[in-house]
Design an enzyme around this catalytic site. Structure first.
Site, short mmCIF file in Angstrom:
data_model
loop_
_atom_site.label_atom_id
_atom_site.label_comp_id
_atom_site.label_asym_id
_atom_site.label_seq_id
_atom_site.Cartn_x
_atom_site.Cartn_y
_atom_site.Cartn_z
CD GLU A 147 19.76 38.94 -33.85
OE1 GLU A 147 19.92 39.89 -33.06
OE2 GLU A 147 19.76 37.73 -33.47
CB THR A 155 -10.18 51.99 -53.56
OG1 THR A 155 -10.21 50.78 -52.82
CG2 THR A 155 -11.08 53.01 -52.92
CB THR A 175 -4.37 51.46 -51.68
OG1 THR A 175 -5.40 50.70 -51.04
CG2 THR A 175 -4.93 52.72 -52.29
CG ASP A 176 -5.43 46.11 -50.69
OD1 ASP A 176 -6.34 45.27 -50.76
OD2 ASP A 176 -5.53 47.18 -50.04
CE1 TYR A 228 -13.79 50.86 -50.07
CE2 TYR A 228 -13.29 49.97 -52.24
CZ TYR A 228 -12.88 50.43 -51.00
OH TYR A 228 -11.53 50.44 -50.70
CE LYS A 284 -3.96 50.39 -47.76
NZ LYS A 284 -4.94 49.60 -48.55
N1 DAS Z 1 -8.87 46.08 -52.61
C1 DAS Z 1 -8.09 47.31 -52.65
C2 DAS Z 1 -7.15 47.25 -53.83
O1 DAS Z 1 -7.61 47.10 -54.96
C3 DAS Z 1 -8.89 48.53 -52.81
C4 DAS Z 1 -7.98 49.73 -52.81
O2 DAS Z 1 -7.67 50.16 -51.72
O3 DAS Z 1 -7.55 50.19 -53.87
O4 DAS Z 1 -5.95 47.41 -53.59
#
Ligand code: DAS
Length: 358
Positions: free
Chosen positions: A315, A41, A121-122, A55, A194
């Site tokens: 467990e 992103t 970020t994923d 986007y 995250k």
């Molecule tokens: N699809 C997500 C990624 O590339 C966009 C982001 O949040 O960076 O991880």
């Protein structure tokens, strides 16, 4: 008369020159920071300035990212490389190995003080932890992303990149392991995760806490990880061109062994069981995991809960089952450590030691 004024002029010139060069000598030497861009992103673009979902990620190149933050030139000598251009849900073993080898090559150079990786970020928490285990330098490595695309109003990418470069060029970040710097906060690769699908404050270390802040152009550390990382790990990717297959079997009410059996059939060398609660094993799944173990597949008990210790012999009777427990690693991070552990051994006692060490 003229001779006197010429001498005075020459003396004045020498004075000004000396002061000028002295000032230059006292000006702080800027660190050399290399930015490896991978997409995400932070490199994304949307149709309008209010497009913060829907986007396209991974469209802006590293030179444009750097150009968009001219303030970078005041805090570091920055150079950029476009290592890849992908949305990070598509990150994989090949990309990790490429990135790790490039980071190690760069950090071995005396003229590189730190590396910043711009990333989606994923899966930032996975790439950061993988690098935390295989980077062979104490120099700072900072992974950074953004929750809003570069075209959005109040995009967070530029300030995140600025803070990441400052941290990567700082002495304070030396020896702290791989860091994730976003939203003015510094988190350790091992624990950061995250926690929200869209908000700017999504990256957190929920219980053990962030390491510090980047405020006013300065990193401020208040804690450090107690677990071994980077130069202190036994993992080395130099001669690795692939990673062992390790899958995650997610658990939920009424689960059956279909997924576990499919992973075995697919040739998994390890299976991380994302159990419920303290890593509980449903009775319908336990026999499939034991059968997998008997085929030489290493089983690690983690938990979908995400925080807390998965206790050995809690467990499940891990001693009897010969299973490994993930300690506090969430399933996606336990998978990374198990992949790297399997490049060294399949001995479960050795692997359990690794889960208590890293
Ligand atoms: N699809 C997500 C990624 O590339 C966009 C982001 O949040 O960076 O991880």
């Amino acid at each position: 008369m003229y001779l006197k004024s010429a001498r005075a002029l020459a003396a004045l010139f020498l004075c000004v020159f000396a002061l000028g060069s002295q000032a230059q000598n006292t000006a702080p030497k800027l660190p050399n920071v290399v930015i490896l861009a991978t997409g995400g992103t932070i490199a994304g673009t949307g149709a309008t300035s209010t497009t913060t979902v829907g986007y396209t990620a991974a469209t802006v190149g590293v030179d444009a990212l750097i150009k968009a933050v001219p303030e970078l030139q005041k805090v570091a000598h920055v150079s950029g490389e476009q290592t890849m251009q992908i949305a990070s849900e598509n990150m994989g073993d090949a990309q990790w190995l490429l990135l790790a080898k490039r980071v190690n090559t760069l950090l071995a150079r005396a003229d590189v003080d730190g590396v910043v990786i711009t990333h989606g970020t994923d899966t930032i928490e996975e790439t950061a932890y993988f690098l935390d285990l295989v980077v062979k330098s104490k120099k700072p490595v900072v992974v950074v992303g953004a929750m809003r695309p570069s075209t959005a109003m109040s995009a967070d990418g530029p300030i995140n990149l600025y803070n990441a470069v400052i941290t990567a060029g700082s002495q304070e970040a030396v020896g702290k392991g791989v860091l994730v710097v976003m939203n003015d906060q510094i988190n350790a690769a091992r624990e950061v995760t995250k926690t929200n699908t869209t908000t700017l404050d999504t990256f957190k270390t929920p219980e053990l806490g962030m390491l510090g802040y980047v405020i006013g152009g300065q990193p401020h550390f208040y804690r450090a990880s107690t677990r071994k990382n980077t130069v202190d790990t036994e993992f080395d990717v130099t001669n690795l061109n692939a990673l062992p297959r390790v899958d995650i079997a997610y658990t939920y009410a009424n689960v059956d062994p279909t997924a576990v059996n499919a992973f075995v059939a697919a040739g998994a060398k390890g299976i991380v069981h994302a159990g419920v609660g303290d890593g509980s094993l449903p009775i319908k799944v336990r026999p499939a995991l034991s059968a997998a173990h008997d085929k030489g597949i290493v089983i690690v008990r983690s938990s979908r809960v995400g925080q807390g210790i998965v206790a050995r012999n809690g467990e499940a009777n891990d001693d009897q089952l010969d299973f490994v427990v993930a300690d506090t690693l969430n399933p996606q991070k336990a998978r990374i450590l198990l992949m790297l552990a399997l490049t060294k051994t399949s001995n479960t006692k050795e692997i359990q030691r690794m889960f208590y060490t890293y």
